[in-house]
Scaffold this active site. Structure first.
Site, PDB file in Angstrom:
ATOM      1  N   LYS A 218       0.835  -1.218   0.000  1.00 32.00           N
ATOM      2  CA  LYS A 218       0.000   0.000   0.000  1.00 32.00           C
ATOM      3  C   LYS A 218       0.865   1.261   0.000  1.00 32.00           C
ATOM      4  O   LYS A 218       0.629   2.184  -0.772  1.00 32.00           O
ATOM      5  CB  LYS A 218      -0.931   0.031   1.233  1.00 32.00           C
ATOM      6  CG  LYS A 218      -1.914  -1.130   1.299  1.00 32.00           C
ATOM      7  CD  LYS A 218      -2.850  -1.012   2.482  1.00 32.00           C
ATOM      8  CE  LYS A 218      -2.158  -1.069   3.834  1.00 32.00           C
ATOM      9  NZ  LYS A 218      -1.489  -2.362   4.131  1.00 32.00           N
TER      10      LYS A 218
ATOM     11  N   ARG B 195     -10.140   0.557   8.309  1.00 32.93           N
ATOM     12  CA  ARG B 195      -9.671  -0.819   8.515  1.00 32.93           C
ATOM     13  C   ARG B 195     -10.746  -1.671   9.179  1.00 32.93           C
ATOM     14  O   ARG B 195     -10.520  -2.848   9.424  1.00 32.93           O
ATOM     15  CB  ARG B 195      -8.475  -0.762   9.444  1.00 32.93           C
ATOM     16  CG  ARG B 195      -7.181  -1.274   8.837  1.00 32.93           C
ATOM     17  CD  ARG B 195      -6.108  -1.099   9.892  1.00 32.93           C
ATOM     18  NE  ARG B 195      -4.874  -1.727   9.589  1.00 32.93           N
ATOM     19  CZ  ARG B 195      -3.842  -1.117   8.996  1.00 32.93           C
ATOM     20  NH1 ARG B 195      -3.941   0.123   8.601  1.00 32.93           N
ATOM     21  NH2 ARG B 195      -2.722  -1.771   8.808  1.00 32.93           N
TER      22      ARG B 195
ATOM     23  N   ARG C 174      11.781  -4.926   5.743  1.00 30.64           N
ATOM     24  CA  ARG C 174      11.329  -3.559   5.434  1.00 30.64           C
ATOM     25  C   ARG C 174      12.100  -2.559   6.289  1.00 30.64           C
ATOM     26  O   ARG C 174      12.277  -2.736   7.481  1.00 30.64           O
ATOM     27  CB  ARG C 174       9.831  -3.429   5.728  1.00 30.64           C
ATOM     28  CG  ARG C 174       9.355  -1.979   5.786  1.00 30.64           C
ATOM     29  CD  ARG C 174       7.883  -1.824   5.578  1.00 30.64           C
ATOM     30  NE  ARG C 174       7.062  -2.333   6.652  1.00 30.64           N
ATOM     31  CZ  ARG C 174       5.732  -2.342   6.632  1.00 30.64           C
ATOM     32  NH1 ARG C 174       5.088  -1.890   5.556  1.00 30.64           N
ATOM     33  NH2 ARG C 174       5.039  -2.823   7.635  1.00 30.64           N
TER      34      ARG C 174
ATOM     35  N   ARG D  37      10.553  -1.159  11.766  1.00 38.62           N
ATOM     36  CA  ARG D  37       9.409  -0.920  12.641  1.00 38.62           C
ATOM     37  C   ARG D  37       9.338  -1.963  13.749  1.00 38.62           C
ATOM     38  O   ARG D  37       9.596  -3.144  13.509  1.00 38.62           O
ATOM     39  CB  ARG D  37       8.122  -0.949  11.796  1.00 38.62           C
ATOM     40  CG  ARG D  37       7.892   0.360  11.073  1.00 38.62           C
ATOM     41  CD  ARG D  37       6.787   0.283  10.056  1.00 38.62           C
ATOM     42  NE  ARG D  37       5.572  -0.414  10.510  1.00 38.62           N
ATOM     43  CZ  ARG D  37       4.487  -0.506   9.771  1.00 38.62           C
ATOM     44  NH1 ARG D  37       4.444   0.055   8.571  1.00 38.62           N
ATOM     45  NH2 ARG D  37       3.438  -1.158  10.215  1.00 38.62           N
TER      46      ARG D  37
ATOM     47  N   ARG E 137      -0.966  -9.310  13.012  1.00 38.26           N
ATOM     48  CA  ARG E 137      -1.556  -8.266  12.154  1.00 38.26           C
ATOM     49  C   ARG E 137      -2.322  -8.887  10.979  1.00 38.26           C
ATOM     50  O   ARG E 137      -3.356  -8.367  10.561  1.00 38.26           O
ATOM     51  CB  ARG E 137      -0.457  -7.326  11.655  1.00 38.26           C
ATOM     52  CG  ARG E 137       0.002  -6.348  12.754  1.00 38.26           C
ATOM     53  CD  ARG E 137       1.372  -5.777  12.494  1.00 38.26           C
ATOM     54  NE  ARG E 137       1.458  -5.032  11.272  1.00 38.26           N
ATOM     55  CZ  ARG E 137       2.590  -4.877  10.567  1.00 38.26           C
ATOM     56  NH1 ARG E 137       3.712  -5.415  10.991  1.00 38.26           N
ATOM     57  NH2 ARG E 137       2.584  -4.166   9.476  1.00 38.26           N
TER      58      ARG E 137
HETATM   59  N1  LIG Z   1      10.262  -8.355  -2.530  1.00 36.29           N
HETATM   60  C1  LIG Z   1       9.330  -7.420  -2.727  1.00 36.29           C
HETATM   61  N2  LIG Z   1       9.171  -6.475  -1.793  1.00 36.29           N
HETATM   62  C2  LIG Z   1       8.219  -5.521  -2.017  1.00 36.29           C
HETATM   63  C3  LIG Z   1       7.414  -5.491  -3.184  1.00 36.29           C
HETATM   64  N3  LIG Z   1       6.571  -4.433  -3.104  1.00 36.29           N
HETATM   65  C4  LIG Z   1       6.836  -3.817  -1.938  1.00 36.29           C
HETATM   66  N4  LIG Z   1       7.839  -4.462  -1.283  1.00 36.29           N
HETATM   67  C5  LIG Z   1       8.437  -4.174   0.014  1.00 36.29           C
HETATM   68  O1  LIG Z   1       7.598  -4.824   0.985  1.00 36.29           O
HETATM   69  C6  LIG Z   1       7.504  -4.036   2.167  1.00 36.29           C
HETATM   70  C7  LIG Z   1       6.046  -3.712   2.427  1.00 36.29           C
HETATM   71  O2  LIG Z   1       5.587  -2.777   1.457  1.00 36.29           O
HETATM   72  P1  LIG Z   1       4.744  -1.492   1.891  1.00 36.29           P
HETATM   73  O3  LIG Z   1       4.529  -0.663   0.673  1.00 36.29           O
HETATM   74  O4  LIG Z   1       5.388  -0.870   3.063  1.00 36.29           O
HETATM   75  O5  LIG Z   1       3.359  -2.225   2.323  1.00 36.29           O
HETATM   76  P2  LIG Z   1       2.141  -1.801   3.239  1.00 36.29           P
HETATM   77  O6  LIG Z   1       2.414  -2.358   4.603  1.00 36.29           O
HETATM   78  O7  LIG Z   1       0.941  -2.453   2.593  1.00 36.29           O
HETATM   79  O8  LIG Z   1       2.068  -0.296   3.207  1.00 36.29           O
HETATM   80  C8  LIG Z   1       8.416  -2.814   1.952  1.00 36.29           C
HETATM   81  O9  LIG Z   1       9.687  -3.102   2.490  1.00 36.29           O
HETATM   82  C9  LIG Z   1       8.488  -2.699   0.409  1.00 36.29           C
HETATM   83  O10 LIG Z   1       9.688  -2.080  -0.022  1.00 36.29           O
HETATM   84  C10 LIG Z   1       7.631  -6.514  -4.176  1.00 36.29           C
HETATM   85  O11 LIG Z   1       6.988  -6.566  -5.231  1.00 36.29           O
HETATM   86  N5  LIG Z   1       8.603  -7.430  -3.888  1.00 36.29           N
HETATM   87  N1  LIG Z   2      -7.258   2.514  10.518  1.00 35.49           N
HETATM   88  C1  LIG Z   2      -6.644   1.944  11.563  1.00 35.49           C
HETATM   89  N2  LIG Z   2      -7.369   1.436  12.593  1.00 35.49           N
HETATM   90  C2  LIG Z   2      -6.777   0.869  13.654  1.00 35.49           C
HETATM   91  N3  LIG Z   2      -5.459   0.741  13.787  1.00 35.49           N
HETATM   92  C3  LIG Z   2      -4.676   1.228  12.802  1.00 35.49           C
HETATM   93  C4  LIG Z   2      -5.221   1.864  11.640  1.00 35.49           C
HETATM   94  N4  LIG Z   2      -4.212   2.238  10.826  1.00 35.49           N
HETATM   95  C5  LIG Z   2      -3.079   1.852  11.432  1.00 35.49           C
HETATM   96  N5  LIG Z   2      -3.349   1.249  12.621  1.00 35.49           N
HETATM   97  C6  LIG Z   2      -2.365   0.699  13.573  1.00 35.49           C
HETATM   98  O1  LIG Z   2      -1.048   0.968  13.075  1.00 35.49           O
HETATM   99  C7  LIG Z   2      -0.377  -0.239  12.715  1.00 35.49           C
HETATM  100  C8  LIG Z   2       0.462  -0.009  11.469  1.00 35.49           C
HETATM  101  O2  LIG Z   2      -0.376   0.331  10.400  1.00 35.49           O
HETATM  102  P1  LIG Z   2       0.180   0.531   8.928  1.00 35.49           P
HETATM  103  O3  LIG Z   2       1.339   1.441   8.934  1.00 35.49           O
HETATM  104  O4  LIG Z   2      -0.989   0.868   8.067  1.00 35.49           O
HETATM  105  O5  LIG Z   2       0.832  -0.851   8.582  1.00 35.49           O
HETATM  106  P2  LIG Z   2       0.566  -2.106   7.708  1.00 35.49           P
HETATM  107  O6  LIG Z   2      -0.300  -1.820   6.557  1.00 35.49           O
HETATM  108  O7  LIG Z   2       1.941  -2.529   7.346  1.00 35.49           O
HETATM  109  O8  LIG Z   2      -0.095  -3.014   8.713  1.00 35.49           O
HETATM  110  C9  LIG Z   2      -1.490  -1.269  12.588  1.00 35.49           C
HETATM  111  O9  LIG Z   2      -1.031  -2.595  12.811  1.00 35.49           O
HETATM  112  C10 LIG Z   2      -2.460  -0.807  13.686  1.00 35.49           C
HETATM  113  O10 LIG Z   2      -2.000  -1.168  14.972  1.00 35.49           O
END
Ligand SMILES: Nc1nc2c(ncn2[C@@H]2O[C@H](COP(=O)(O)OP(=O)(O)O)[C@@H](O)[C@H]2O)c(=O)[nH]1
Ligand SMILES: Nc1ncnc2c1ncn2[C@@H]1O[C@H](COP(=O)(O)OP(=O)(O)O)[C@@H](O)[C@H]1O
Length: 231
Positions: free
Chosen positions: A19, A93, A127, A160, A171
């Site tokens: 995301k 969420r 990450r 993180r 999560r």
């Molecule tokens: N290996 C791999 N890592 C990815 C890819 N896309 C994103 N990432 C990495 O996966 C981790 C999670 O992505 P992030 O955009 O932070 O996901 P979010 O938690 O959904 O916001 C980060 O370290 C990114 O750099 C992919 O296609 N391949």
């Molecule tokens: N909309 C939300 N409602 C409740 N908790 C949230 C929300 N957004 C984020 N959080 C809290 O922050 C943490 C990290 O969220 P986020 O950065 O979006 O990470 P990821 O998508 O990698 O889980 C979540 O695991 C939760 O504890």
């Protein structure tokens, strides 16, 4: 879609589905303001605000922040950018959060990143995040130019506290039970667009093409409105 030409989007998907990565590309290519709930929470934790201190331990355990706290935080930020197009990342969420958003704004599109859980687990433990901007890196996928440093500012990157294997499992469980119902919520409103895959670079061109089409429709509607109003 609003006649003012303002575009309101949500990006949704399990933790680690990309995301943040895709949001960065969307805001760069389409100019939407990126609001990330996780970045806002981490900024509070980092600045040791009252809210940050209160929420840190439950976030580190992989639990969701209470709905009323989260909704107030995000809706306050959205009020400040009311005249802009935006992309919400990490909110809503839960169905309760989706309802509270719906009471104020109607969402034009929800981009759902459908990435298998086994792909995600590997990603999150490698990450690295630049906390002030929310820019994310990955040792294998997009390493920083200088190890441990943000490409833009040169500031240090951190891992993180909630990216440990046990917390990631918790999560993902929270996603299944609390967030998956939000997909149905938006599907029934006809605004859910799902993009499936295991690699962001393969998913991204589809998201980009979709948004190009969607935004050109909005711009056409805006032009028609403007010309009707000037008649
Ligand atoms: N290996 C791999 N890592 C990815 C890819 N896309 C994103 N990432 C990495 O996966 C981790 C999670 O992505 P992030 O955009 O932070 O996901 P979010 O938690 O959904 O916001 C980060 O370290 C990114 O750099 C992919 O296609 N391949
Ligand atoms: N909309 C939300 N409602 C409740 N908790 C949230 C929300 N957004 C984020 N959080 C809290 O922050 C943490 C990290 O969220 P986020 O950065 O979006 O990470 P990821 O998508 O990698 O889980 C979540 O695991 C939760 O504890």
């Amino acid at each position: 879609m609003s006649s003012s030409g303002i575009f309101r989007a949500v990006i949704i998907g399990p933790p680690g589905s990309g995301k943040g990565t895709v949001s960065g590309r969307i805001s760069k290519s389409f100019g939407l303001k990126h609001i990330s709930s996780g970045d806002i929470l981490r900024a509070n934790i980092n600045a040791k605000t009252e809210l940050g201190l209160l929420l840190k331990s439950s976030i580190d355990r992989g639990q969701l922040v209470p709905d009323h706290v989260m909704s107030r935080l995000i809706l306050t930020d959205l009020r400040a950018i009311e005249q802009s197009s935006w992309l919400l990342d990490g909110f809503p969420r839960t169905v309760t959060q989706a309802d509270s958003l719906d009471q104020v704004y109607s969402v034009d599109t929800v981009i759902n990143l459908n990435v298998p859980f086994h792909t995600i687990k590997e990603r999150l433990t490698s990450r690295w995040t630049h906390l002030p901007s929310g820019r994310v890196y990955n040792i294998d996928f997009n390493p920083p130019k200088v190890p441990g440093r943000d490409d833009v500012t040169g500031e240090p990157l951190v891992q993180r506290d909630d990216d440990t294997p046990d917390t990631v499992t918790r999560r993902l469980k929270a996603y299944e039970t609390q967030t998956e119902p939000v997909l149905e919520y938006y599907r029934s409103k006809g605004v859910l667009e799902t993009f499936s895959g295991t690699e962001t670079n393969k998913i991204w061109p589809h998201v980009e093409t979709f948004l190009h089409k969607k935004l050109s429709t909005i711009n056409k509607a805006k032009m028609i409105c403007t010309s009707l109003m000037t008649k």
